[in-house]
Structure formats: C-alpha cells, structure tokens
Design a protein around this motif. Sequence first.
Motif, short mmCIF file in Angstrom:
data_model
loop_
_atom_site.label_atom_id
_atom_site.label_comp_id
_atom_site.label_asym_id
_atom_site.label_seq_id
_atom_site.Cartn_x
_atom_site.Cartn_y
_atom_site.Cartn_z
N ILE A 154 15.78 21.27 -14.31
CA ILE A 154 15.43 20.77 -15.48
C ILE A 154 14.36 21.22 -16.49
N MET B 42 15.27 24.44 -18.23
CA MET B 42 16.18 24.42 -19.21
C MET B 42 15.35 23.78 -20.68
N LEU B 43 14.22 23.29 -20.35
CA LEU B 43 13.27 23.13 -21.68
C LEU B 43 12.73 24.21 -22.30
N LYS C 166 14.08 14.53 -24.28
CA LYS C 166 14.57 15.91 -24.13
C LYS C 166 14.93 15.62 -22.61
N VAL C 167 14.09 15.39 -21.41
CA VAL C 167 14.57 15.54 -20.14
C VAL C 167 15.44 14.13 -19.86
N ASP D 26 23.29 14.28 -18.77
CA ASP D 26 24.24 15.34 -19.01
C ASP D 26 24.46 16.20 -17.48
N ASN D 27 23.37 16.32 -16.65
CA ASN D 27 23.45 17.04 -15.53
C ASN D 27 22.93 16.09 -14.22
N GLU E 176 17.81 13.33 -21.82
CA GLU E 176 19.39 13.91 -22.13
C GLU E 176 19.85 14.65 -21.13
N ILE E 177 18.91 15.80 -20.73
CA ILE E 177 19.40 16.68 -19.67
C ILE E 177 19.68 15.87 -18.62
N ARG E 178 19.12 15.03 -18.09
CA ARG E 178 19.26 14.21 -16.83
C ARG E 178 20.72 13.60 -16.96
#
Length: 81
Positions: free
Chosen positions: A46, A49-50, A30-31, A37-38, A33-35
């Motif tokens: 971050i 967003m979780l 999860k972290v 994308d952003n 994929e967020i990294r």
Amino acid sequence: TVAAANIQADDIEYIFSTRGKGYLSEELLKVAEIRLDNRELSLSDIGEMLEPPISRSGVNHRFRKISEIAKKLRAESSAEE
C-alpha cells in the motif's frame, strides 16, 4: 494479515457509511481507498502505491488513526442510543 485487512476495511466502511468519505483527511482517505480495493495487499505494498510512496510504518500509523476515528464514532453512536 488478512484478518487485520478485514478489520481495517470494516473500520473504513463504518466511517464512510456514518460520516462519508469527506470525514477523513486526504492522506487517510488515500490509504483507505487502496485498502478497500485491495484487501490482500501488505502495508508495504500500500505504501508503494501512494504518491509519494511511504514506509510500512507510515501506512500502519495511518490505519491506527483510522481505527481510532472509527472507535470514537462507534462510542458516540452507542452513547446516543
């Protein structure tokens, strides 16, 4: 922050390219994929967003784990050559 984000993204991309997304646990994925994308987001952002949200230090801990995994995989790859 930008330099750290780029290093994190490089580690994530290395893991994904050599072992696939399934190699990471769900919490690390999860972290990661967020990294990817952003790249501009702070660790605090971050964490927010979780679901459920986690602290900045919690996000940092997850990125340290990802870095350790990437380092281990790179070492294994070098040893095989």
